[in-house]
Design an enzyme around this catalytic site. Structure first.
Site, PDB file in Angstrom:
ATOM      1  CD  GLU A 190      -3.193  -0.407   0.112  1.00 23.03           C
ATOM      2  OE1 GLU A 190      -2.822   0.080  -0.960  1.00 23.03           O
ATOM      3  OE2 GLU A 190      -4.378  -0.529   0.422  1.00 23.03           O
ATOM      4  CB  THR A 224      -5.161   6.899  -0.180  1.00 23.57           C
ATOM      5  OG1 THR A 224      -6.045   6.261  -1.101  1.00 23.57           O
ATOM      6  CG2 THR A 224      -5.453   6.387   1.221  1.00 23.57           C
TER       7      THR A 224
HETATM    8  N1  HSE Z   1      -8.610   3.728   5.809  1.00 20.25           N
HETATM    9  C1  HSE Z   1      -8.078   4.244   4.577  1.00 20.25           C
HETATM   10  C2  HSE Z   1      -8.408   5.723   4.511  1.00 20.25           C
HETATM   11  C3  HSE Z   1      -8.720   3.525   3.433  1.00 20.25           C
HETATM   12  O1  HSE Z   1      -9.584   6.058   4.656  1.00 20.25           O
HETATM   13  O2  HSE Z   1      -7.491   6.533   4.355  1.00 20.25           O
HETATM   14  C4  HSE Z   1      -8.284   4.014   2.092  1.00 20.25           C
HETATM   15  O3  HSE Z   1      -8.969   3.274   1.095  1.00 20.25           O
END
Ligand code: HSE
Length: 312
Positions: free
Chosen positions: A131, A187
């Site tokens: 990731e 993200t």
């Molecule tokens: N938990 C992560 C965020 C998921 O919300 O940043 C990203 O898909």
């Protein structure tokens, strides 16, 4: 036992957070997945060929989610090189766990190809390491959903506890994807919007929502699952990145959605429906509300699906 030379694995798309479960809840999505073929190579190192959707994803293993996972597994177990063909089925940048789908497929594929017998925690650790390529940090919720399937809860601080629940029958998932301009490292940027300090009362409500979501899945109570898709911390910090978000949410709830929230870091919006909800009305509502903010959209109807697995 016959030695295998190659495997093909699929890794499903996922939707993380589901409201208050930031970095610790995710579901796997049925029928939307990446496919990865991994072949042992005589040469050291990794080659990657990207097929499927035109994504602009680089072939350089160090910049590729699946490549990073493979590098880390090869290093840890001192393995020979591999060639990888990645067929993208999950569009990146939509909040549907595209990078996690590849990372999960590579993890289960390599586990099988080299008979590594990885534990669930090890699979989570390796898949999450990929990731970094997209989010800049290795958050593990999407990869947990993609790896294990169902509704998955993980301890985001330790990544040591992983619990997956099967979904109740007739829980439908409808996701609206607005055609907003794609943002590089979305993200990572969306994470910067989240406040570093939160009000105590907001953290109390979020704990209640999260606890009730788990209670809903563990008892198969669809109404409780939907009611718990709320969030007083991350949703208010990110809603402005999604066209018409609160109006869309309230309209979807009015016409029978059980619950509505941002899918992962967005811009997709996820809703849960049951057998009584009119699916055509929900689809129309997504389209109408995104359009009124000036955006075309697509809508997918799916269910909570199973995790990554080897298909041959
Ligand atoms: N938990 C992560 C965020 C998921 O919300 O940043 C990203 O898909």
């Amino acid at each position: 036992m016959k030695k295998i030379k190659d495997v093909t694995a699929i890794g499903p798309a996922s939707s993380a957070n589901l409201g208050s479960g930031f970095d610790c809840f995710a579901i796997a999505l049925d029928n939307l997945y990446d496919t990865v073929k991994i072949t042992k190579s005589e040469n050291p190192g990794i080659t990657i060929k990207n097929l499927g959707l035109k994504t602009g994803i680089p072939n350089d293993p160090k910049k590729h989610t699946g490549g990073i996972v493979a590098i880390n597994i090869i290093k840890e177990f001192n393995l020979q090189g591999i060639n990888m063909i990645v067929k993208k089925g999950v569009t990146p940048g939509k909040g549907l766990g595209s990078s996690a789908a590849t990372a999960a497929a590579v993890t289960v594929g390599m586990n099988k190809l080299f008979s590594l017998k990885l534990t669930d925690e090890e699979k989570l650790k390796f898949a999450a390491s990929g990731e970094v390529a997209s989010a800049g940090i290795s958050h593990a919720d999407n990869v947990a959903g993609s790896l294990f399937g169902g509704f998955v809860v993980i301890n985001s601080s330790t990544c040591e506890d992983i619990v997956s629940f099967s979904p109740p029958k007739n829980l439908h998932v409808c996701i609206g994807i607005p055609k907003v301009k794609s943002v590089a490292k979305k993200t990572g940027k969306a994470r910067k919007l989240i406040p570093s300090k939160v009000k105590f009362t907001d953290s109390v409500s979020n704990v209640s929502y999260a606890a009730m979501m788990v209670a809903g899945f563990s008892t198969g109570n669809k109404r409780l699952i939907g009611k718990s898709m709320n969030d007083n911390i991350v949703e208010p910090a990110r809603f402005s990145t999604i066209p018409n978000y609160y109006k869309l949410k309230s309209e979807l709830l009015k016409i029978g959605a059980l619950g509505v929230t941002i899918s992962g870091a967005g811009p997709s919006v996820i809703s849960f429906l049951d057998a009584k909800t009119s699916i055509p009305k929900i689809k129309q509502c997504f389209k109408k509300q995104f359009k009124s903010a000036g955006y075309d959209s697509s809508v997918i109807l799916t269910k909570i699906g199973k995790g990554a697995h080897v298909i041959n």
